[in-house]
Motif scaffolding. Structure first.
Motif, short mmCIF file in Angstrom:
data_model
loop_
_atom_site.label_atom_id
_atom_site.label_comp_id
_atom_site.label_asym_id
_atom_site.label_seq_id
_atom_site.Cartn_x
_atom_site.Cartn_y
_atom_site.Cartn_z
N VAL B 19 0.85 -1.20 0.00
CA VAL B 19 0.00 0.00 0.00
C VAL B 19 0.88 1.24 0.00
N THR B 20 0.35 2.31 -0.57
CA THR B 20 1.07 3.59 -0.60
C THR B 20 0.12 4.70 -0.21
N PHE B 21 0.59 5.57 0.68
CA PHE B 21 -0.19 6.72 1.11
C PHE B 21 0.52 8.00 0.66
N ARG B 22 -0.29 9.02 0.44
CA ARG B 22 0.28 10.30 0.02
C ARG B 22 -0.05 11.38 1.03
N CYS B 23 0.88 12.30 1.20
CA CYS B 23 0.68 13.46 2.07
C CYS B 23 1.11 14.72 1.34
N ASP B 24 0.23 15.70 1.30
CA ASP B 24 0.57 17.02 0.77
C ASP B 24 0.64 18.01 1.92
N PRO B 25 1.81 18.54 2.20
CA PRO B 25 1.96 19.43 3.36
C PRO B 25 1.40 20.82 3.06
N ILE B 26 1.39 21.65 4.08
CA ILE B 26 1.03 23.05 3.91
C ILE B 26 2.10 23.69 3.02
N SER B 27 1.64 24.48 2.08
CA SER B 27 2.56 25.11 1.14
C SER B 27 3.65 25.89 1.87
N GLU B 28 4.85 25.79 1.42
CA GLU B 28 6.02 26.49 1.98
C GLU B 28 6.60 25.81 3.22
N HIS B 29 5.92 24.81 3.76
CA HIS B 29 6.49 24.11 4.91
C HIS B 29 7.66 23.25 4.45
N ASN B 30 8.79 23.38 5.15
CA ASN B 30 9.97 22.65 4.72
C ASN B 30 10.16 21.33 5.47
N ARG B 31 9.38 21.11 6.52
CA ARG B 31 9.52 19.85 7.25
C ARG B 31 8.22 19.05 7.18
N LEU B 32 8.38 17.75 7.05
CA LEU B 32 7.24 16.85 6.92
C LEU B 32 7.51 15.62 7.78
N TYR B 33 6.46 15.18 8.49
CA TYR B 33 6.59 14.11 9.47
C TYR B 33 5.53 13.04 9.21
N TRP B 34 5.89 11.81 9.55
CA TRP B 34 4.92 10.71 9.57
C TRP B 34 4.85 10.13 10.97
N TYR B 35 3.61 9.88 11.41
CA TYR B 35 3.34 9.24 12.69
C TYR B 35 2.35 8.09 12.46
N ARG B 36 2.37 7.15 13.39
CA ARG B 36 1.40 6.06 13.37
C ARG B 36 0.63 6.06 14.68
N GLN B 37 -0.68 5.90 14.58
CA GLN B 37 -1.53 5.91 15.78
C GLN B 37 -2.39 4.65 15.79
N THR B 38 -2.18 3.81 16.79
CA THR B 38 -3.02 2.62 16.96
C THR B 38 -4.14 2.93 17.95
N LEU B 39 -5.13 2.07 17.97
CA LEU B 39 -6.34 2.31 18.75
C LEU B 39 -6.02 2.50 20.22
N GLY B 40 -6.50 3.59 20.79
CA GLY B 40 -6.32 3.83 22.21
C GLY B 40 -4.96 4.41 22.58
N SER B 87 -2.19 -2.42 10.80
CA SER B 87 -3.47 -1.71 10.87
C SER B 87 -3.37 -0.57 11.89
N ALA B 88 -3.62 0.63 11.42
CA ALA B 88 -3.45 1.82 12.26
C ALA B 88 -3.89 3.03 11.45
N MET B 89 -3.87 4.18 12.14
CA MET B 89 -4.04 5.47 11.46
C MET B 89 -2.64 6.02 11.20
N TYR B 90 -2.38 6.41 9.96
CA TYR B 90 -1.09 6.99 9.60
C TYR B 90 -1.30 8.49 9.41
N LEU B 91 -0.64 9.25 10.27
CA LEU B 91 -0.80 10.70 10.29
C LEU B 91 0.42 11.38 9.70
N CYS B 92 0.17 12.40 8.93
CA CYS B 92 1.23 13.23 8.37
C CYS B 92 1.12 14.62 8.98
N ALA B 93 2.25 15.25 9.20
CA ALA B 93 2.28 16.61 9.73
C ALA B 93 3.34 17.40 8.98
N SER B 94 3.19 18.70 8.96
CA SER B 94 4.22 19.54 8.37
C SER B 94 4.47 20.76 9.25
#
Lengths: 118, 116
Positions: B19-40, B87-94
């Motif tokens: 599987v492949t996920f895509r993240c588009d950050p806020i324009s001009e943001h130079n840093r991008l992060y990936w996090y994983r969140q499991t239930l609870g 299985s989890a929620m994959y969160l992206c941040a910028s």
């Protein structure tokens, strides 16, 4: 040891009342930052408020304030005049070694589910 | 100003698929992060980029995981040979790293992955 501890899995609060969400942290780093995020059911983490370890005053942002007690290593979030829209998960997070631009990792607690009762 | 955008919002796959996920950050943001969140649980850090350079990877990021940010804009997170434990929620941040400015990470709504 847990770096961020949130001991309240869930809280129920009457609308318009104030609520305090607890957060304690563990670090030996003198330079760190503490963050609170809100996560509604939609999933997005919404930044609420920040407190730096060297900040002299407690942070405030509108209805949100942070009760920072450095000696006790606690950073409790206070929400005044709660609203129905405040119902969500609330996460406390810490970033250590603020002076080191290379350290970007946020460490989160397990969260508190807040439910506002009409 | 649009926020962090993640696609897809939900993904159901069978064990062993990629599987492949895509993240588009806020324009001009130079840093991008990936996090994983499991239930609870709260989000757990996976990796982050400054522009196109991947600067840190967590031990959570096994060899089956790979992240890229080819032109310093959007990022992809690929999981090969998925397992039920993925299985989890994959969160992206910028965020915008700027001298003298507080570095706040702004999150997207996440991609929820279910591995059957």
């Amino acid at each position: 040891a847990q770096k961020i501890t949130q001991t309240q899995p869930g809280m129920f609060v009457q609308e318009k009342e104030a609520v305090t969400l607890d957060c304690t942290y563990d670090t030996s780093d003198p330079s760190y930052g503490l963050f609170w995020y809100k996560q509604p059911s939609s999933g997005e983490m919404i930044f609420l408020i920040y407190q730096g370890s060297y900040d002299q005053q407690n942070a405030t942002e509108g209805r949100y304030s942070l009760n920072f007690q450095k000696a006790r290593k606690s950073a409790n979030l206070v929400i005044s005049a709660s609203q129905l829209g405040d119902s969500a998960m609330y996460f406390c997070a810490m970033r250590e070694s603020l002076a080191n631009f290379g350290n970007e990792k946020l460490t989160f607690g397990t969260g508190t589910r807040l439910t506002i009762i009409p | 100003d649009t926020g962090v955008s993640q696609d897809p919002r939900h993904k159901i796959t069978k064990r062993g698929q990629n599987v492949t996920f895509r993240c588009d950050p806020i324009s001009e943001h130079n840093r991008l992060y990936w996090y994983r969140q499991t239930l609870g649980q709260g989000p757990e850090f996976l990796t982050y980029f400054q522009n196109e350079a991947q600067l840190e990877k967590s031990r959570l990021l096994s060899d089956r995981f790979s992240a890229e940010r080819p032109k310093g804009s959007f990022s992809t997170l690929e999981i090969q040979r998925t397992e039920q434990g993925d299985s989890a929620m994959y969160l992206c941040a910028s965020s915008l790293l700027l001298a003298g400015v507080l570095n706040i990470q702004y999150f997207g709504a996440g991609t929820r992955l279910s591995v059957l």
